[in-house]
Design an enzyme around this catalytic site. Structure first.
Site, PDB file in Angstrom:
ATOM      1  N   CYS A 102       0.824  -1.200   0.000  1.00 11.92           N
ATOM      2  CA  CYS A 102       0.000   0.000   0.000  1.00 11.92           C
ATOM      3  C   CYS A 102       0.861   1.254   0.000  1.00 11.92           C
ATOM      4  CB  CYS A 102      -0.979  -0.001   1.166  1.00 11.92           C
ATOM      5  SG  CYS A 102      -0.276   0.110   2.797  1.00 11.92           S
ATOM      6  N   CYS A 103       0.215   2.364  -0.351  1.00 10.93           N
ATOM      7  CA  CYS A 103       0.844   3.669  -0.416  1.00 10.93           C
ATOM      8  C   CYS A 103       1.945   3.644  -1.475  1.00 10.93           C
ATOM      9  CB  CYS A 103       1.343   4.080   0.975  1.00 10.93           C
ATOM     10  SG  CYS A 103       1.738   5.838   1.143  1.00 10.93           S
ATOM     11  N   ILE A 104       3.189   3.958  -1.141  1.00  8.25           N
ATOM     12  CA  ILE A 104       4.292   3.986  -2.095  1.00  8.25           C
ATOM     13  C   ILE A 104       4.899   2.591  -2.294  1.00  8.25           C
ATOM     14  CG2 ILE A 104       6.062   4.581  -0.383  1.00  8.25           C
ATOM     15  CD1 ILE A 104       5.891   5.958  -3.997  1.00  8.25           C
ATOM     16  N   THR A 164      -3.176  -0.973  -2.807  1.00 13.54           N
ATOM     17  CA  THR A 164      -4.097   0.139  -2.575  1.00 13.54           C
ATOM     18  C   THR A 164      -3.278   1.415  -2.370  1.00 13.54           C
ATOM     19  OG1 THR A 164      -6.067   0.851  -1.339  1.00 13.54           O
ATOM     20  CG2 THR A 164      -4.281  -0.121  -0.055  1.00 13.54           C
TER      21      THR A 164
END
Length: 191
Positions: A102-104, A164
């Site tokens: 998730c995120c980066i 995500t």
């Protein structure tokens, strides 16, 4: 299914940031030590991870991923991935065990597993998606980026990768939480 083993690489952080001032400090910290603080001590060196002891691998995001698990923050698509992180991702993928990012952190899979499908949210920058160009760079690495809302996750069923956007989006925290929850649920379905 085992629940939950936490791991982090035993390396120095790229730098320590004073988040009140938004600037680096002279301090130095270790990634494993800081991760132990966050998970309340129940953590192991990533170099000791045993594939057989784990059913899935979830890598949370945050800019620390781009600075400490790889060199994305300074080198973009030409980054190097920490060897223990790269080994873990490759081992889980080869074994057909699911990955959640998730995120980066989807940039790790983009760098290591070209051809996979990922999301970091949207691929057109705007106030809500200030880091959307990351999606375009992942495409340059040979991956397919799928635009998803922050409350959604993308499932690459073929590669067993679930991603995500999390904080890649300027969204309310409860929506980010929802998207991460969907990612975890989808990873568990694949495990």
């Amino acid at each position: 299914m085992s629940w939950v083993n936490a791991y982090a690489p035993d390396v120095d952080q790229m730098h320590v940031v004073n988040h009140i001032k938004g600037e680096p400090t002279e301090e130095s910290r270790n990634v494993l030590t800081e991760s132990a603080r966050i998970v309340r001590g129940n953590i192991q060196d990533l170099a000791t991870l045993k594939l057989a002891d784990n059913d899935a691998l979830i890598i949370p995001g945050g800019f620390g991923v781009a600075k400490n698990l790889c060199t994305w923050a300074t080198q973009g698509k030409d980054c190097e991935v920490n060897p223990a992180v790269e080994k873990a991702i490759k081992d889980f993928h080869k074994a057909g065990k699911p990955l959640g990012l998730c995120c980066i952190s989807p940039v790790l899979a983009a760098k290591i597993l070209p051809g996979c499908e990922l999301t970091v949210g949207h691929d057109k920058e705007c106030e809500m998606w200030p880091n959307a160009n990351t999606a375009n760079v992942m495409k340059e690495l040979g991956c397919k980026h799928v635009n998803k809302h922050v409350k959604e996750a993308h499932v690459d069923a073929k590669n067993k990768i679930v991603t995500t956007s999390a904080f890649m989006c300027n969204a309310p925290v409860h929506e980010i939480f929802d998207g991460i929850g969907v990612m975890v649920e989808e990873v568990l379905k694949l495990a």
